[in-house]
Design a protein around this motif. Structure first.
Motif, PDB file in Angstrom:
ATOM      1  N   ARG A 268      21.686  38.968  35.943  1.00 19.60           N
ATOM      2  CA  ARG A 268      23.086  39.002  35.526  1.00 19.60           C
ATOM      3  C   ARG A 268      23.832  40.136  36.225  1.00 19.60           C
ATOM      4  NH1 ARG A 268      27.728  36.770  34.553  1.00 19.60           N
ATOM      5  NH2 ARG A 268      28.974  37.777  32.944  1.00 19.60           N
ATOM      6  N   ASN A 269      23.206  41.289  36.322  1.00 16.19           N
ATOM      7  CA  ASN A 269      23.837  42.415  37.019  1.00 16.19           C
ATOM      8  C   ASN A 269      24.115  42.082  38.472  1.00 16.19           C
ATOM      9  OD1 ASN A 269      23.722  43.961  34.695  1.00 16.19           O
ATOM     10  ND2 ASN A 269      21.838  45.020  35.284  1.00 16.19           N
ATOM     11  N   ARG A 270      23.175  41.388  39.104  1.00 13.55           N
ATOM     12  CA  ARG A 270      23.338  41.008  40.507  1.00 13.55           C
ATOM     13  C   ARG A 270      24.489  40.010  40.658  1.00 13.55           C
ATOM     14  NH1 ARG A 270      23.833  42.603  45.368  1.00 13.55           N
ATOM     15  NH2 ARG A 270      23.477  40.971  46.910  1.00 13.55           N
ATOM     16  N   GLU A 271      24.576  39.045  39.756  1.00 13.96           N
ATOM     17  CA  GLU A 271      25.660  38.053  39.816  1.00 13.96           C
ATOM     18  C   GLU A 271      27.025  38.723  39.664  1.00 13.96           C
ATOM     19  OE1 GLU A 271      24.512  35.474  36.675  1.00 13.96           O
ATOM     20  OE2 GLU A 271      23.100  34.305  37.900  1.00 13.96           O
ATOM     21  N   ILE A 272      27.106  39.705  38.783  1.00  9.40           N
ATOM     22  CA  ILE A 272      28.364  40.427  38.591  1.00  9.40           C
ATOM     23  C   ILE A 272      28.730  41.194  39.855  1.00  9.40           C
ATOM     24  CG2 ILE A 272      29.426  42.352  37.354  1.00  9.40           C
ATOM     25  CD1 ILE A 272      27.906  41.400  34.857  1.00  9.40           C
ATOM     26  N   ALA A 273      27.742  41.838  40.464  1.00  7.50           N
ATOM     27  CA  ALA A 273      28.000  42.602  41.686  1.00  7.50           C
ATOM     28  C   ALA A 273      28.506  41.695  42.808  1.00  7.50           C
ATOM     29  CB  ALA A 273      26.738  43.342  42.125  1.00  7.50           C
ATOM     30  N   VAL A 274      27.927  40.517  42.924  1.00  6.94           N
ATOM     31  CA  VAL A 274      28.366  39.561  43.951  1.00  6.94           C
ATOM     32  C   VAL A 274      29.806  39.136  43.698  1.00  6.94           C
ATOM     33  CG1 VAL A 274      28.028  37.232  44.845  1.00  6.94           C
ATOM     34  CG2 VAL A 274      26.054  38.728  44.497  1.00  6.94           C
ATOM     35  N   ARG A 275      30.144  38.889  42.441  1.00 12.52           N
ATOM     36  CA  ARG A 275      31.515  38.466  42.115  1.00 12.52           C
ATOM     37  C   ARG A 275      32.513  39.599  42.370  1.00 12.52           C
ATOM     38  NH1 ARG A 275      35.295  35.023  42.749  1.00 12.52           N
ATOM     39  NH2 ARG A 275      36.833  34.959  41.059  1.00 12.52           N
ATOM     40  N   VAL A 276      32.141  40.834  42.061  1.00 13.67           N
ATOM     41  CA  VAL A 276      33.011  41.977  42.365  1.00 13.67           C
ATOM     42  C   VAL A 276      33.304  42.031  43.862  1.00 13.67           C
ATOM     43  CG1 VAL A 276      33.090  44.504  42.478  1.00 13.67           C
ATOM     44  CG2 VAL A 276      32.381  43.375  40.362  1.00 13.67           C
ATOM     45  N   ASP A 277      32.289  41.825  44.676  1.00 16.66           N
ATOM     46  CA  ASP A 277      32.476  41.827  46.133  1.00 16.66           C
ATOM     47  C   ASP A 277      33.454  40.730  46.551  1.00 16.66           C
ATOM     48  OD1 ASP A 277      30.737  43.898  46.302  1.00 16.66           O
ATOM     49  OD2 ASP A 277      29.145  42.807  47.336  1.00 16.66           O
ATOM     50  N   GLU A 278      33.325  39.546  45.974  1.00 18.65           N
ATOM     51  CA  GLU A 278      34.226  38.441  46.322  1.00 18.65           C
ATOM     52  C   GLU A 278      35.678  38.794  46.003  1.00 18.65           C
ATOM     53  OE1 GLU A 278      31.009  34.791  45.486  1.00 18.65           O
ATOM     54  OE2 GLU A 278      32.611  35.235  44.050  1.00 18.65           O
ATOM     55  N   LEU A 279      35.892  39.394  44.860  1.00 17.22           N
ATOM     56  CA  LEU A 279      37.253  39.740  44.457  1.00 17.22           C
ATOM     57  C   LEU A 279      37.853  40.815  45.359  1.00 17.22           C
ATOM     58  CD1 LEU A 279      36.695  39.814  40.587  1.00 17.22           C
ATOM     59  CD2 LEU A 279      38.015  38.109  41.863  1.00 17.22           C
ATOM     60  N   ILE A 280      37.055  41.792  45.700  1.00 11.98           N
ATOM     61  CA  ILE A 280      37.567  42.876  46.547  1.00 11.98           C
ATOM     62  C   ILE A 280      37.842  42.378  47.958  1.00 11.98           C
ATOM     63  CG2 ILE A 280      36.919  45.060  47.647  1.00 11.98           C
ATOM     64  CD1 ILE A 280      35.670  45.899  45.027  1.00 11.98           C
ATOM     65  N   HIS A 281      36.973  41.560  48.498  1.00 11.98           N
ATOM     66  CA  HIS A 281      37.224  41.007  49.832  1.00 11.98           C
ATOM     67  C   HIS A 281      38.483  40.137  49.832  1.00 11.98           C
ATOM     68  CE1 HIS A 281      33.944  42.385  52.347  1.00 11.98           C
ATOM     69  NE2 HIS A 281      33.099  42.181  51.355  1.00 11.98           N
ATOM     70  N   ALA A 282      38.722  39.406  48.748  1.00 16.41           N
ATOM     71  CA  ALA A 282      39.945  38.600  48.658  1.00 16.41           C
ATOM     72  C   ALA A 282      41.174  39.490  48.614  1.00 16.41           C
ATOM     73  CB  ALA A 282      39.885  37.710  47.416  1.00 16.41           C
ATOM     74  N   GLU A 283      41.086  40.604  47.910  1.00 13.95           N
ATOM     75  CA  GLU A 283      42.212  41.543  47.844  1.00 13.95           C
ATOM     76  C   GLU A 283      42.480  42.165  49.209  1.00 13.95           C
ATOM     77  OE1 GLU A 283      45.342  43.111  45.728  1.00 13.95           O
ATOM     78  OE2 GLU A 283      43.824  41.695  44.979  1.00 13.95           O
ATOM     79  N   ILE A 284      41.416  42.489  49.931  1.00 18.16           N
ATOM     80  CA  ILE A 284      41.573  43.051  51.277  1.00 18.16           C
ATOM     81  C   ILE A 284      42.272  42.044  52.193  1.00 18.16           C
ATOM     82  CG2 ILE A 284      40.325  43.802  53.345  1.00 18.16           C
ATOM     83  CD1 ILE A 284      38.171  44.944  51.435  1.00 18.16           C
ATOM     84  N   ALA A 285      41.828  40.790  52.136  1.00 16.58           N
ATOM     85  CA  ALA A 285      42.415  39.755  52.989  1.00 16.58           C
ATOM     86  C   ALA A 285      43.899  39.574  52.692  1.00 16.58           C
ATOM     87  CB  ALA A 285      41.669  38.437  52.797  1.00 16.58           C
ATOM     88  N   ASP A 286      44.268  39.553  51.420  1.00 20.49           N
ATOM     89  CA  ASP A 286      45.675  39.407  51.063  1.00 20.49           C
ATOM     90  C   ASP A 286      46.500  40.609  51.512  1.00 20.49           C
ATOM     91  OD1 ASP A 286      45.205  36.972  49.975  1.00 20.49           O
ATOM     92  OD2 ASP A 286      45.532  37.560  47.884  1.00 20.49           O
ATOM     93  N   ARG A 287      45.938  41.796  51.335  1.00 18.24           N
ATOM     94  CA  ARG A 287      46.697  43.000  51.669  1.00 18.24           C
ATOM     95  C   ARG A 287      46.959  43.099  53.170  1.00 18.24           C
ATOM     96  NH1 ARG A 287      47.389  47.442  48.579  1.00 18.24           N
ATOM     97  NH2 ARG A 287      47.236  45.851  46.956  1.00 18.24           N
ATOM     98  N   ARG A 288      46.059  42.603  53.985  1.00 15.29           N
ATOM     99  CA  ARG A 288      46.262  42.667  55.439  1.00 15.29           C
ATOM    100  C   ARG A 288      47.538  41.930  55.859  1.00 15.29           C
ATOM    101  NH1 ARG A 288      42.300  44.700  58.560  1.00 15.29           N
ATOM    102  NH2 ARG A 288      40.157  44.845  57.750  1.00 15.29           N
ATOM    103  N   THR A 289      47.934  40.936  55.091  1.00 15.53           N
ATOM    104  CA  THR A 289      49.099  40.129  55.447  1.00 15.53           C
ATOM    105  C   THR A 289      50.362  40.539  54.695  1.00 15.53           C
ATOM    106  OG1 THR A 289      48.592  38.457  53.762  1.00 15.53           O
ATOM    107  CG2 THR A 289      47.587  38.174  55.942  1.00 15.53           C
ATOM    108  N   ALA A 290      50.288  41.618  53.900  1.00 12.70           N
ATOM    109  CA  ALA A 290      51.453  42.041  53.112  1.00 12.70           C
ATOM    110  C   ALA A 290      52.573  42.493  54.043  1.00 12.70           C
ATOM    111  CB  ALA A 290      51.066  43.173  52.170  1.00 12.70           C
ATOM    112  N   PRO A 291      53.793  42.010  53.853  1.00 12.61           N
ATOM    113  CA  PRO A 291      54.894  42.368  54.748  1.00 12.61           C
ATOM    114  C   PRO A 291      55.306  43.837  54.659  1.00 12.61           C
ATOM    115  CG  PRO A 291      55.687  41.088  52.876  1.00 12.61           C
ATOM    116  CD  PRO A 291      54.204  41.046  52.814  1.00 12.61           C
ATOM    117  N   ASP A 292      55.022  44.479  53.504  1.00  9.32           N
ATOM    118  CA  ASP A 292      55.411  45.881  53.333  1.00  9.32           C
ATOM    119  C   ASP A 292      54.231  46.834  53.448  1.00  9.32           C
ATOM    120  OD1 ASP A 292      54.124  45.002  51.068  1.00  9.32           O
ATOM    121  OD2 ASP A 292      55.430  46.100  49.673  1.00  9.32           O
ATOM    122  N   LEU A 293      53.188  46.401  54.157  1.00  7.45           N
ATOM    123  CA  LEU A 293      51.953  47.176  54.237  1.00  7.45           C
ATOM    124  C   LEU A 293      52.199  48.610  54.720  1.00  7.45           C
ATOM    125  CD1 LEU A 293      48.867  47.242  54.011  1.00  7.45           C
ATOM    126  CD2 LEU A 293      48.740  46.331  56.340  1.00  7.45           C
TER     127      LEU A 293
END
Length: 444
Positions: free
Chosen positions: A198-223
């Protein structure tokens, strides 16, 4: 006693026993070790580490001032690698560490710190608005929630949205692991079983969320105009930008290390103040008068009496002569915060909660180091003390405290931190008349 061995003395228990005692009961184990073996104690703990605890201040100064090529702090923190990542500022050494530290430093110094004050104050007031007076509650949980909100704003610039809401919940699970859960971080076999899976599954999901946030932020117009840590790291000038994996490791490190220690320091502060009417009265006076020097002293004394991290680590890359012994390359030297903070030679009546010891000249240099030392001293030390000072000021302007139970709470080990065993249960009571007087004074 000194022996003929080139290595410091230590217990002859099996590795498993030493690991469990050190990992889950170190607050009781370390005093026994020091009484039996002195200021240098050798242990063998999982995963495959020979460690030497150091309780002598002069020897600790040698560690902190020693060459970074010999004393590797990153390798010393290897136990955190499965969670923080190999590129974490806590896990790297020499040039790679220096590069990352320079990138992160502007977010936690000078003007940046001053810029966080209003945000921390607003979030603190919102948190205190939700409290119910005259009812016992675990203040450690509330301090965790508050400091997590604060670090989310520092790291991402915002705290809203479904992605961050999910991340907020999952980070709570990552933090809430016991010392034995750490075995699963380093064992692929255990990661297939029960809570470790369960701890491993949570860690994997945290990584997915952070990578998604990074991808979105790269395209932010006011970066370019954003001042949060993620945006700062994405707009670093030069031709050597951080990769997404490197970004992920720094963000996870800040999110986890950047709120848990401060929350625990505040919880211990409130636990002690609820039981110490004299110190509580002085804290109330300081809050009413805006005496941040005393409020900071309260936080510092809580960190002294209740170290959140018991020791810091440096892994040796070559043999050294140390305190009359030879310590081989590959051993990890552990300057012991707990040993030094509890030493009456440095802190008279060390069992007494007394913020006044941090006023005036304060303890001697090198006898208080909850944020580590040397070039590896915690980047967020100033930010942590700023948070603690603001929270204490806002809280004591509103409330007075009493303990929820007669006996003080025991210390419990949670992952690598030492926390109040029952969540630092307290009761808060409204200070209606002082608030009214301040309101009248402000209008005048």
């Amino acid at each position: 006693m000194r022996t003929s061995s080139p290595l410091p003395p230590g217990p002859h228990l099996p590795v498993f026993a030493q690991t469990v005692l050190f990992g889950a009961f170190r607050h009781k184990f370390l005093p026994l070790l020091r009484r039996r073996y002195g200021d240098l104690v050798r242990l063998r703990i999982y995963p495959e580490r020979n460690v030497v605890l150091v309780g002598d201040v002069e020897l600790i100064r040698e560690v902190f001032s020693g060459p970074v090529e010999t004393f590797h702090a990153g390798e010393g923190n290897v136990v955190l690698k499965p969670i923080m990542g190999e590129h974490s500022v806590l896990l790297t050494d020499e040039q790679e560490h220096l590069r990352t530290r320079k990138l992160l430093m502007p977010a936690f110094h000078g003007a940046a710190l001053r810029g966080y004050r209003a945000m921390v104050t607003d979030l603190t007031r919102a948190e205190l608005d939700s409290w119910q007076a005259d009812r016992p509650f675990r203040v450690h949980e509330r301090m965790q929630a508050l400091t997590l909100e604060i670090i989310l704003r520092v790291v991402f610039g915002v705290g809203e949205g479904p992605r961050l809401e999910e991340l907020r919940k999952l980070l709570g699970h990552v933090i809430d692991v016991g010392a034995l859960d750490i075995f699963g971080w380093h064992s692929p076999v255990l990661q297939k079983l029960g809570p470790w899976r369960r701890n491993r599954e949570i860690a994997v999901r945290v990584d997915e969320l952070i990578h998604a946030e990074i991808a979105d932020r790269r395209t932010a117009p006011d970066l370019e105009n954003r001042t949060d840590v993620l945006s700062r790291l994405l707009t670093v000038p030069g031709d050597d930008p951080l990769t997404d994996t490197e970004l992920r490791d720094q963000l996870v490190t800040l999110l986890l290390a950047g709120h848990e220690t401060t929350a625990t320091a505040l919880a211990w502060s409130l636990h002690e103040l609820a039981r110490n009417p004299v110190a509580a009265a002085a804290t109330t006076k300081a809050a009413d008068e805006g005496d941040e020097r005393y409020l900071e002293a309260v936080a510092k004394e809580a960190m002294r009496l209740h170290p959140i991290i018991s020791e810091v680590a440096r892994r040796l890359t070559k043999d050294i002569e140390f305190g009359g012994y030879r310590i081989p390359a590959g051993h990890t030297v552990l300057p012991s915060i707990s040993m030094v903070h509890a030493d009456p030679a440095h802190h008279p009546s060390p069992e007494v909660f007394d913020p006044a010891r941090f006023l005036g000249g304060g303890p001697a240099t090198g006898t208080w180091f909850p944020f580590g030392g040397g070039v590896r001293r915690c980047l967020g030390a100033g930010f942590s003390l700023l948070e603690a000072t603001i929270v204490l000021e806002e809280l004591f302007r509103r409330y007075r405290l009493t303990p929820a139970a007669r006996k003080p709470e025991r210390t419990k080990t949670r992952h690598i931190t030492l926390v109040p065993g029952d969540g630092a249960r307290i009761v808060v009571h409204n200070r209606e008349l002082p608030r009214l007087r301040r309101g009248v004074r402000d209008r005048l």
